[in-house]
Design a protein around this motif. Structure first.
Motif, PDB file in Angstrom:
ATOM      1  N   VAL A   5       0.866  -1.260  -0.137  1.00  0.00           N
ATOM      2  CA  VAL A   5       0.142  -0.003   0.067  1.00  0.00           C
ATOM      3  C   VAL A   5       1.016   1.327   0.072  1.00  0.00           C
ATOM      4  CG1 VAL A   5      -1.757   1.416   1.173  1.00  0.00           C
ATOM      5  CG2 VAL A   5      -1.851  -1.202   1.218  1.00  0.00           C
ATOM      6  N   ASP A   6       0.535   1.999  -1.025  1.00  0.00           N
ATOM      7  CA  ASP A   6       1.262   3.418  -0.680  1.00  0.00           C
ATOM      8  C   ASP A   6       0.065   4.466  -0.581  1.00  0.00           C
ATOM      9  OD1 ASP A   6       3.567   2.421  -2.072  1.00  0.00           O
ATOM     10  OD2 ASP A   6       2.986   2.900  -3.934  1.00  0.00           O
ATOM     11  N   VAL A   7       0.493   5.512   0.243  1.00  0.00           N
ATOM     12  CA  VAL A   7      -0.668   6.650   0.565  1.00  0.00           C
ATOM     13  C   VAL A   7      -0.258   7.756  -0.249  1.00  0.00           C
ATOM     14  CG1 VAL A   7      -1.340   7.743   2.650  1.00  0.00           C
ATOM     15  CG2 VAL A   7      -0.575   5.396   2.921  1.00  0.00           C
ATOM     16  N   VAL A   8      -1.304   8.474  -0.543  1.00  0.00           N
ATOM     17  CA  VAL A   8      -0.976   9.623  -1.122  1.00  0.00           C
ATOM     18  C   VAL A   8      -1.972  10.637  -0.583  1.00  0.00           C
ATOM     19  CG1 VAL A   8      -2.717   9.324  -2.865  1.00  0.00           C
ATOM     20  CG2 VAL A   8      -1.427  11.178  -3.219  1.00  0.00           C
ATOM     21  N   THR A   9      -1.619  11.973   0.077  1.00  0.00           N
ATOM     22  CA  THR A   9      -2.337  12.842   0.954  1.00  0.00           C
ATOM     23  C   THR A   9      -2.614  14.153   0.092  1.00  0.00           C
ATOM     24  OG1 THR A   9      -1.202  11.933   2.857  1.00  0.00           O
ATOM     25  CG2 THR A   9      -2.425  14.182   3.030  1.00  0.00           C
ATOM     26  N   SER A  10      -3.805  14.558   0.427  1.00  0.00           N
ATOM     27  CA  SER A  10      -4.224  15.688  -0.679  1.00  0.00           C
ATOM     28  C   SER A  10      -3.770  17.027   0.131  1.00  0.00           C
ATOM     29  CB  SER A  10      -5.737  15.723  -0.901  1.00  0.00           C
ATOM     30  OG  SER A  10      -6.275  16.180   0.518  1.00  0.00           O
ATOM     31  N   PRO A  11      -3.780  18.081  -0.668  1.00  0.00           N
ATOM     32  CA  PRO A  11      -3.533  19.168   0.220  1.00  0.00           C
ATOM     33  C   PRO A  11      -4.735  19.444   1.235  1.00  0.00           C
ATOM     34  CG  PRO A  11      -3.544  19.753  -2.193  1.00  0.00           C
ATOM     35  CD  PRO A  11      -4.038  18.415  -1.932  1.00  0.00           C
ATOM     36  N   ALA A  12      -4.387  20.185   2.353  1.00  0.00           N
ATOM     37  CA  ALA A  12      -5.578  20.469   3.352  1.00  0.00           C
ATOM     38  C   ALA A  12      -6.590  21.310   2.995  1.00  0.00           C
ATOM     39  CB  ALA A  12      -4.842  21.099   4.682  1.00  0.00           C
ATOM     40  N   LYS A  13      -7.696  21.117   3.792  1.00  0.00           N
ATOM     41  CA  LYS A  13      -8.886  22.105   3.484  1.00  0.00           C
ATOM     42  C   LYS A  13      -8.633  23.457   3.063  1.00  0.00           C
ATOM     43  CE  LYS A  13     -13.812  23.154   5.010  1.00  0.00           C
ATOM     44  NZ  LYS A  13     -14.750  22.807   6.103  1.00  0.00           N
ATOM     45  N   GLY A  14      -9.036  23.853   2.032  1.00  0.00           N
ATOM     46  CA  GLY A  14      -8.669  25.349   1.721  1.00  0.00           C
ATOM     47  C   GLY A  14      -7.343  25.213   0.756  1.00  0.00           C
ATOM     48  N   GLY A  15      -6.743  24.224   0.509  1.00  0.00           N
ATOM     49  CA  GLY A  15      -5.631  24.153  -0.434  1.00  0.00           C
ATOM     50  C   GLY A  15      -5.723  24.295  -1.638  1.00  0.00           C
ATOM     51  N   ASP A  16      -4.355  24.325  -2.634  1.00  0.00           N
ATOM     52  CA  ASP A  16      -4.754  24.308  -3.909  1.00  0.00           C
ATOM     53  C   ASP A  16      -4.957  22.812  -4.372  1.00  0.00           C
ATOM     54  OD1 ASP A  16      -4.528  24.556  -6.637  1.00  0.00           O
ATOM     55  OD2 ASP A  16      -2.691  25.641  -6.678  1.00  0.00           O
ATOM     56  N   MET A  17      -6.292  22.548  -5.007  1.00  0.00           N
ATOM     57  CA  MET A  17      -6.686  21.364  -5.308  1.00  0.00           C
ATOM     58  C   MET A  17      -6.124  20.830  -6.454  1.00  0.00           C
ATOM     59  SD  MET A  17      -7.804  19.425  -2.475  1.00  0.00           S
ATOM     60  CE  MET A  17      -8.228  18.206  -3.314  1.00  0.00           C
ATOM     61  N   SER A  18      -5.654  22.100  -7.391  1.00  0.00           N
ATOM     62  CA  SER A  18      -5.006  21.726  -8.799  1.00  0.00           C
ATOM     63  C   SER A  18      -3.881  20.905  -8.721  1.00  0.00           C
ATOM     64  CB  SER A  18      -4.853  22.970  -9.415  1.00  0.00           C
ATOM     65  OG  SER A  18      -4.008  23.748  -8.835  1.00  0.00           O
ATOM     66  N   THR A  19      -3.048  21.003  -7.506  1.00  0.00           N
ATOM     67  CA  THR A  19      -1.792  20.302  -7.376  1.00  0.00           C
ATOM     68  C   THR A  19      -2.159  18.768  -7.057  1.00  0.00           C
ATOM     69  OG1 THR A  19      -1.586  20.665  -4.904  1.00  0.00           O
ATOM     70  CG2 THR A  19      -0.821  22.367  -6.613  1.00  0.00           C
ATOM     71  N   PHE A  20      -3.266  18.526  -6.831  1.00  0.00           N
ATOM     72  CA  PHE A  20      -3.648  17.129  -6.347  1.00  0.00           C
ATOM     73  C   PHE A  20      -3.885  15.885  -7.549  1.00  0.00           C
ATOM     74  CE2 PHE A  20      -6.343  13.819  -4.371  1.00  0.00           C
ATOM     75  CZ  PHE A  20      -5.665  12.972  -4.001  1.00  0.00           C
ATOM     76  N   ALA A  21      -2.877  15.370  -8.255  1.00  0.00           N
ATOM     77  CA  ALA A  21      -2.939  14.635  -9.181  1.00  0.00           C
ATOM     78  C   ALA A  21      -2.370  13.261  -9.253  1.00  0.00           C
ATOM     79  CB  ALA A  21      -2.485  15.281 -10.389  1.00  0.00           C
ATOM     80  N   PRO A  22      -2.926  12.218  -8.173  1.00  0.00           N
ATOM     81  CA  PRO A  22      -2.416  11.155  -8.181  1.00  0.00           C
ATOM     82  C   PRO A  22      -2.288  10.367  -9.752  1.00  0.00           C
ATOM     83  CG  PRO A  22      -4.214  11.324  -6.566  1.00  0.00           C
ATOM     84  CD  PRO A  22      -4.304  12.501  -7.657  1.00  0.00           C
ATOM     85  N   LYS A  23      -1.373   9.597  -9.554  1.00  0.00           N
ATOM     86  CA  LYS A  23      -1.048   8.484 -10.785  1.00  0.00           C
ATOM     87  C   LYS A  23      -1.754   7.361 -10.752  1.00  0.00           C
ATOM     88  CE  LYS A  23       1.706  11.656 -12.419  1.00  0.00           C
ATOM     89  NZ  LYS A  23       1.153  12.567 -13.842  1.00  0.00           N
ATOM     90  N   PHE A  24      -3.122   7.250 -10.954  1.00  0.00           N
ATOM     91  CA  PHE A  24      -3.914   6.006 -10.811  1.00  0.00           C
ATOM     92  C   PHE A  24      -3.283   4.692 -11.416  1.00  0.00           C
ATOM     93  CE2 PHE A  24      -6.768   9.791 -10.400  1.00  0.00           C
ATOM     94  CZ  PHE A  24      -7.119   9.690  -8.835  1.00  0.00           C
TER      95      PHE A  24
END
Length: 513
Positions: A66-85
């Motif tokens: 299992v690898d873990v990927v953590t999003s930006p915190a609430k209010g953060g820039d979600m455009s930077t969240f782009a996991p490689k599925f």
């Protein structure tokens, strides 16, 4: 291991299950270890505590890495969240927060529709009420303004002996008090539930009710009765579901509200089996009998002990890790800090003569050079040389999130300090807990003005440390995260002092699965 059952026989059965589960990879003709990506970072539940338990539970089966990927915190820039599925066998969501970017949503839709596996855990079904494809993936969801326009309620009707769809007006999502409840299997032939008892108890948990959604291509595998006495709906509500989305398979479990709920054997067994099915379309994990998954009271075990069992062939608790053995991976390439990111503070880090050199900055808070990768159960070794007058440390399983003290690095720190001092003991950096290792009898294992070899082992709750071959600490720490980055600390100093330097080299890790 902590197991609460009603007889010695059940204890033996549970122990047998742990052994069987952790040896499954070899028992199933060396079945392929499946790759899972676990997503967290936002949730109205304590994801920092539950993510490590999900990871431990899955990896203890012997079927997952299992690898873990953590999003930006609430209010953060979600455009930077782009996991490689792509490349993962299954995606597991412990996420309930802001919408992902359109491009990330599209990538996820393509991944699942193209044949990828997806597992939605508990409050992940509260997410994305306006994302049509996601709601078709999970079948049913709650809260977020969901109502009759989103789809029907789906319940088992005992008098009719079948599921019904209720399109009457009403909001989506509710639960009563957290109490133990019976999980009733409604499809005994599906690979996820085949080989499980017809009914078994989950420990105190939130029993979701009034979930509603498209419910397309959905099969309800198990239900729970939401008793009005505990604030429930008086209905038999879906607990475990599987959904076909395009060519992909989705397993949806509403179990697993918090740490205590995730200690329920019912949660762990069904999560393991459901995630394997989502990844492969089949379940190779062993059947579980009624002496283990009990119907009269909930069976409980700590996922941290499963991690210890899963790593049992690699770990000899009575000996120091063999740093010349197989499986070690270098975290520092000797020429630059690629793969590391500085957090907090204004200390400087440079690479000189094959070592990372950290230099203090007057008036700065503690600074940390942190691995971009996170680690759960592992063995770690490094060499270090700190100037006399400065104490430093190496963070293990540490975190830095916007919602905790604005990104303050926090977690266990293996102390580095000239002798006589606390070298090798463990401090809870940034949490207010202070020293985790209260007893500190050894003060002279560190050799001043020279390179010193540190070795660390962290498996489940248990952590061991050695300095120059001398065992310093061996303890259990249930409070700290079981997953996080490794960080090199340069301690803050007052104005008019220093400068001081600390050096690290030969930084290597061996993950234990």
């Amino acid at each position: 291991m902590k197991i609460r059952t009603s007889s010695f026989q059940r204890l033996v059965a549970s122990l047998a299950l742990v052994v069987c589960v952790t040896l499954q990879a070899s028992a199933a003709d060396d079945a392929k270890v499946l790759s899972a990506l676990l997503i967290d970072g936002q949730n109205n539940h304590k994801w920092q505590e539950t993510t490590p338990l999900i990871k431990q539970t899955l990896e203890a089966s012997g079927r997952f890495k299992v690898d873990v990927v953590t999003s930006p915190a609430k209010g953060g820039d979600m455009s930077t969240f782009a996991p490689k599925f792509a490349g993962y066998d299954v995606i597991v969501s412990n996420y309930n927060g802001q919408p992902w970017s359109e491009s990330t949503q599209k990538a996820f839709e393509d991944y699942v529709a193209g044949g990828g596996g997806f597992c939605s855990v508990h409050a992940a079904d509260n997410s994305f009420p306006k994302w049509s494809a996601y709601n078709r993936m999970i079948g049913l969801g709650g809260w977020g303004g969901r109502n009759e326009s989103d789809g029907p309620y789906v319940r088992w009707k005992e008098d009719l002996q079948k599921f019904t769809r209720d399109n009457s007006p009403g909001s989506g999502g509710t639960h009563g008090k957290r109490v133990p409840f019976v999980v009733v299997v409604r499809d005994v032939e599906h690979p996820i539930t085949k080989g499980l008892p017809g009914s078994f108890m989950q420990t105190a948990d939130e029993l979701y009710g009034k979930l509603r959604g498209p419910a397309e291509n959905m099969q309800v595998l198990a239900t729970g009765f939401s008793a009005k006495e505990s604030g429930g709906t008086g209905e038999h509500e879906p607990l475990l579901m599987c959904i076909q989305y395009g060519k992909g398979r989705v397993f949806h479990t509403t179990l697993g509200h918090d740490v205590n709920a995730m200690k329920g054997l019912a949660f762990q067994v069904t999560l393991q089996r459901g995630t394997e099915w989502a990844a492969t379309g089949d379940v190779t994990l062993p059947a579980v009998d009624a002496e283990t998954l009990t119907a009269d009271e909930p069976a409980v075990r700590d996922p941290a002990t499963l991690s210890e069992s899963a790593a049992g062939n690699d770990v000899s608790w009575d000996t120091i890790p063999d740093i010349d053995g197989k499986g070690w991976v270098s975290l520092f390439n000797g020429s630059d800090t690629k793969g590391w990111t500085q957090k907090n503070g204004t200390a400087t880090y440079r690479v000189e003569k094959g070592a990372v050199v950290g230099k203090t900055s007057e008036g700065s808070p503690n600074s940390f050079l942190c691995t971009d990768q996170t680690f759960g159960d592992f063995e770690l070794t490094f060499q270090t040389n700190v100037d006399t007058g400065l104490n430093s440390g190496v963070q293990i399983r540490s975190l830095s999130t916007k919602d905790y003290k604005n990104g303050r690095v926090h977690g266990p720190q293996v102390e580095i300090e000239a002798a006589p001092g606390e070298a090798g003991y463990v401090y809870s950096e940034g949490t207010g807990r202070g020293w985790i290792t209260k007893e500190q009898p050894i003060k002279d294992a560190y050799q001043n003005n020279s390179w010193n070899r540190f070795v660390v082992r962290a498996v489940g709750d248990r952590i061991q440390t050695w300095v120059n071959g001398t065992k310093i600490a061996d303890f259990s720490d249930a409070e700290s995260s079981k997953e996080g980055f490794i960080g090199l600390q340069v301690h803050g100093i007052a104005k008019g002092t220093g400068p001081f330097e600390v050096r690290w080299k030969d930084i290597r890790v061996r993950e234990l699965n």
